[in-house]
Structure formats: C-alpha cells, structure tokens
Design a protein around this motif. Sequence first.
Motif, PDB file in Angstrom:
ATOM      1  N   UNK A 190     -22.641 -38.859 -29.362  1.00 46.46           N
ATOM      2  CA  UNK A 190     -23.776 -37.967 -29.096  1.00 46.46           C
ATOM      3  C   UNK A 190     -23.658 -36.636 -29.826  1.00 46.46           C
ATOM      4  N   UNK A 191     -22.695 -36.532 -30.746  1.00 44.81           N
ATOM      5  CA  UNK A 191     -22.571 -35.297 -31.501  1.00 44.81           C
ATOM      6  C   UNK A 191     -21.133 -34.981 -31.852  1.00 44.81           C
ATOM      7  N   UNK A 192     -20.946 -33.877 -32.587  1.00 45.79           N
ATOM      8  CA  UNK A 192     -19.626 -33.485 -33.072  1.00 45.79           C
ATOM      9  C   UNK A 192     -18.626 -33.356 -31.935  1.00 45.79           C
ATOM     10  N   UNK A 193     -19.021 -32.666 -30.872  1.00 44.29           N
ATOM     11  CA  UNK A 193     -18.041 -32.345 -29.831  1.00 44.29           C
ATOM     12  C   UNK A 193     -17.788 -33.508 -28.892  1.00 44.29           C
ATOM     13  N   UNK A 194     -18.762 -34.412 -28.783  1.00 45.12           N
ATOM     14  CA  UNK A 194     -18.502 -35.662 -28.083  1.00 45.12           C
ATOM     15  C   UNK A 194     -17.454 -36.481 -28.833  1.00 45.12           C
ATOM     16  N   UNK A 195     -17.560 -36.506 -30.167  1.00 43.51           N
ATOM     17  CA  UNK A 195     -16.577 -37.225 -30.984  1.00 43.51           C
ATOM     18  C   UNK A 195     -15.204 -36.569 -30.895  1.00 43.51           C
ATOM     19  N   UNK A 196     -15.155 -35.238 -30.928  1.00 46.05           N
ATOM     20  CA  UNK A 196     -13.872 -34.539 -30.799  1.00 46.05           C
ATOM     21  C   UNK A 196     -13.221 -34.830 -29.454  1.00 46.05           C
ATOM     22  N   UNK A 197     -14.005 -34.751 -28.386  1.00 46.64           N
ATOM     23  CA  UNK A 197     -13.457 -35.007 -27.060  1.00 46.64           C
ATOM     24  C   UNK A 197     -12.972 -36.446 -26.926  1.00 46.64           C
ATOM     25  N   UNK A 198     -13.689 -37.359 -27.554  1.00 50.32           N
ATOM     26  CA  UNK A 198     -13.263 -38.759 -27.557  1.00 50.32           C
ATOM     27  C   UNK A 198     -11.894 -38.890 -28.225  1.00 50.32           C
ATOM     28  N   UNK A 199     -11.745 -38.193 -29.356  1.00 48.31           N
ATOM     29  CA  UNK A 199     -10.460 -38.225 -30.047  1.00 48.31           C
ATOM     30  C   UNK A 199      -9.342 -37.632 -29.226  1.00 48.31           C
ATOM     31  N   UNK A 200      -9.590 -36.487 -28.598  1.00 44.96           N
ATOM     32  CA  UNK A 200      -8.570 -35.839 -27.773  1.00 44.96           C
ATOM     33  C   UNK A 200      -8.121 -36.764 -26.646  1.00 44.96           C
ATOM     34  N   UNK A 201      -9.061 -37.503 -26.072  1.00 42.40           N
ATOM     35  CA  UNK A 201      -8.723 -38.392 -24.953  1.00 42.40           C
ATOM     36  C   UNK A 201      -7.760 -39.501 -25.366  1.00 42.40           C
ATOM     37  N   UNK A 202      -7.670 -39.786 -26.673  1.00 44.12           N
ATOM     38  CA  UNK A 202      -6.785 -40.835 -27.167  1.00 44.12           C
ATOM     39  C   UNK A 202      -5.421 -40.292 -27.607  1.00 44.12           C
ATOM     40  N   UNK A 203      -5.256 -38.991 -27.565  1.00 42.04           N
ATOM     41  CA  UNK A 203      -4.017 -38.376 -28.059  1.00 42.04           C
ATOM     42  C   UNK A 203      -2.927 -38.369 -26.988  1.00 42.04           C
ATOM     43  N   UNK A 204      -1.705 -38.605 -27.404  1.00 41.51           N
ATOM     44  CA  UNK A 204      -0.558 -38.547 -26.503  1.00 41.51           C
ATOM     45  C   UNK A 204       0.465 -37.504 -26.954  1.00 41.51           C
ATOM     46  N   UNK A 205       0.137 -36.728 -27.982  1.00 43.95           N
ATOM     47  CA  UNK A 205       1.077 -35.763 -28.530  1.00 43.95           C
ATOM     48  C   UNK A 205       1.250 -34.533 -27.667  1.00 43.95           C
ATOM     49  N   UNK A 206       2.275 -33.756 -27.977  1.00 37.54           N
ATOM     50  CA  UNK A 206       2.515 -32.486 -27.292  1.00 37.54           C
ATOM     51  C   UNK A 206       1.462 -31.451 -27.697  1.00 37.54           C
ATOM     52  N   UNK A 207       1.045 -31.521 -28.957  1.00 38.05           N
ATOM     53  CA  UNK A 207       0.120 -30.560 -29.535  1.00 38.05           C
ATOM     54  C   UNK A 207      -0.943 -31.338 -30.305  1.00 38.05           C
ATOM     55  N   UNK A 208      -2.187 -30.835 -30.287  1.00 35.19           N
ATOM     56  CA  UNK A 208      -3.295 -31.551 -30.920  1.00 35.19           C
ATOM     57  C   UNK A 208      -3.985 -30.650 -31.939  1.00 35.19           C
ATOM     58  N   UNK A 209      -4.167 -31.179 -33.148  1.00 33.06           N
ATOM     59  CA  UNK A 209      -4.921 -30.491 -34.193  1.00 33.06           C
ATOM     60  C   UNK A 209      -6.171 -31.275 -34.541  1.00 33.06           C
ATOM     61  N   UNK A 210      -7.215 -30.560 -34.997  1.00 38.70           N
ATOM     62  CA  UNK A 210      -8.484 -31.180 -35.373  1.00 38.70           C
ATOM     63  C   UNK A 210      -8.760 -30.865 -36.838  1.00 38.70           C
ATOM     64  N   UNK A 211      -8.933 -31.912 -37.663  1.00 40.67           N
ATOM     65  CA  UNK A 211      -9.268 -31.699 -39.080  1.00 40.67           C
ATOM     66  C   UNK A 211     -10.407 -32.650 -39.447  1.00 40.67           C
ATOM     67  N   UNK A 212     -11.602 -32.121 -39.568  1.00 43.64           N
ATOM     68  CA  UNK A 212     -12.763 -32.968 -39.812  1.00 43.64           C
ATOM     69  C   UNK A 212     -12.858 -33.374 -41.276  1.00 43.64           C
ATOM     70  N   UNK A 213     -13.608 -34.422 -41.526  1.00 41.82           N
ATOM     71  CA  UNK A 213     -13.770 -34.921 -42.882  1.00 41.82           C
ATOM     72  C   UNK A 213     -14.318 -33.829 -43.795  1.00 41.82           C
ATOM     73  N   UNK A 214     -13.696 -33.706 -44.964  1.00 40.44           N
ATOM     74  CA  UNK A 214     -14.051 -32.672 -45.922  1.00 40.44           C
ATOM     75  C   UNK A 214     -13.023 -31.566 -45.982  1.00 40.44           C
ATOM     76  N   UNK A 215     -12.374 -31.289 -44.847  1.00 34.62           N
ATOM     77  CA  UNK A 215     -11.312 -30.292 -44.806  1.00 34.62           C
ATOM     78  C   UNK A 215      -9.974 -30.966 -45.078  1.00 34.62           C
ATOM     79  N   UNK A 216      -8.942 -30.170 -45.383  1.00 30.85           N
ATOM     80  CA  UNK A 216      -7.636 -30.747 -45.703  1.00 30.85           C
ATOM     81  C   UNK A 216      -6.523 -29.847 -45.183  1.00 30.85           C
ATOM     82  N   UNK A 217      -5.461 -30.475 -44.699  1.00 31.23           N
ATOM     83  CA  UNK A 217      -4.248 -29.711 -44.431  1.00 31.23           C
ATOM     84  C   UNK A 217      -3.530 -29.441 -45.743  1.00 31.23           C
TER      85      UNK A 217
END
Length: 261
Positions: free
Chosen positions: A83-110
Amino acid sequence: MTGDSFPVILINKNLVNMKISVVTIVRNDCTHIENTMKSVLEQTGKGFELEYVVIDGASTDGTAEIIRKYASQLAFFVSEKDSGIYNAMNKGISKCTGDVIGMINSGDRYLPGALETVAEAFASHGALDRIFWGDVVYEHLGVVKGFREKNRYMGAFAPHPSMFVPRCIYERIGTYDESFRLLGDYDFMYRAVNAEKILPLYVPQNIAYYLEDGLSDRYVLQCLKDELKVKIRYGQNPLWATAVYWLKVIKNSPRILRKNS
C-alpha cells in the motif's frame, strides 16, 4: 514493549559478530536495483554478520527477475503488492532478526565499509540504546551531515540510508506511519529524537550515496506540508512551525516551480 520495560541491550566492546539487517524496497526499478543490492552484498569488514531482506512491490519491468539472481544471498524476498513505501518498509522490518536494522532503497547505495563503521560505532558505545546516523553523499548536493543537533527541531536528519536503528527501539516506539506517502521516515526520526528522547549515535563518515530526483525530490511542496504536519503533531508551536514552513517554501521555490513546470 513500552515505557519502563524498554530493555537496554549491552554489547561486549570486543563484539565479533553483531547481526545487521538491511532492508531494500523497490518497485519497477530494473535500472538501479542491481547496483543497490551489490552495494549491500559486497560489504566487507569485521564485527558484523549481514542479513538482507528485499521487498518488491510486484514489479512488472524485470526487477523481480534481477533480484532472484541473488536469492541464495537473501534472508527473505517477496514480490507482491503493497500500500505504499512505508507499508513495504514495515513489512521488511517485520522479517528482520538482526540487532540493528538499516534501510537502503533501490537507487541508493552503501559506500564501502559502511556496515563495518556501524558495527564499530555500536560496539564502542556499548549498548543498543541509540540511533546511528552517518553522513550521506547526495548525487547533486554533495555531502550532507547525517545529524545536526542545533537543527533538530527544524529538519536535522539526513535521509534514511545513513540511519541504523536497533531492533529493540523499533519494538519500543513503533515503525513507520503508513498514512504518510512521502515523509514517514522524517516522522519516525522526529518522533524518536524529539518525542521519545532517543539519543543519536552520530559518526561523521560517509555511509551512503543518495540518488536524487526520487519522490521526495519530485514533490517538494508536499514534503514541506508533511514536515509541518509532523512538527505540529509532536508539539511544536503551530505559529512558529508555520512560519518556518513558509520560509522553506520561499527558499525552495525554484525547485517547486521547476518540478511543476
């Protein structure tokens, strides 16, 4: 998990293997998705284990096929409508098991060494009770500081690619407000720092490259309106916040007119 029950998770300063989860969201961006993913998967260095989650919004341009080339290196991948950018982000966060979580959307780069810098910062600090910010290299603007203390009520935050949030902080204060179309990340940052009083762990090193001309760059006026909404929501004086809004509209008028022409 709220209030007094919030756990401060200690880290041994000799930490060898902190788990850092990274989430990438994308929809129809076959031009950039592979470079973004490579910038994550090619992170090397000491002190961290990578968990990578990719959320695709049912792309139809071949993006999902590119992502599947790296399936064996992903902890989770799904291609489905959201339903949008932040719905997708929250979906991703719900799948994370790490101590710390970073968000890098398509087009950006570490940038090289980004995750090692994050791991070292948390290990040196000794606890997962702060939000990490580094600096961001904008495509056109150049280097933008990740956190600016003196401007914390004005707009002190770089975009989310340089931000890493301990999972326990998301569990305490919540994730992204999905009612925002464009500035849910700003709402989260402002809420975390100014309402929840979570301190920044700011490291003045370049962490990420930010591709301009995304949604927030194409809809400058709407972003400024959302910024005003956030400030008033969390207690800023409406007259002061509105005055700052109009000053920013004037300052950004060339961008606004250019995007609307």
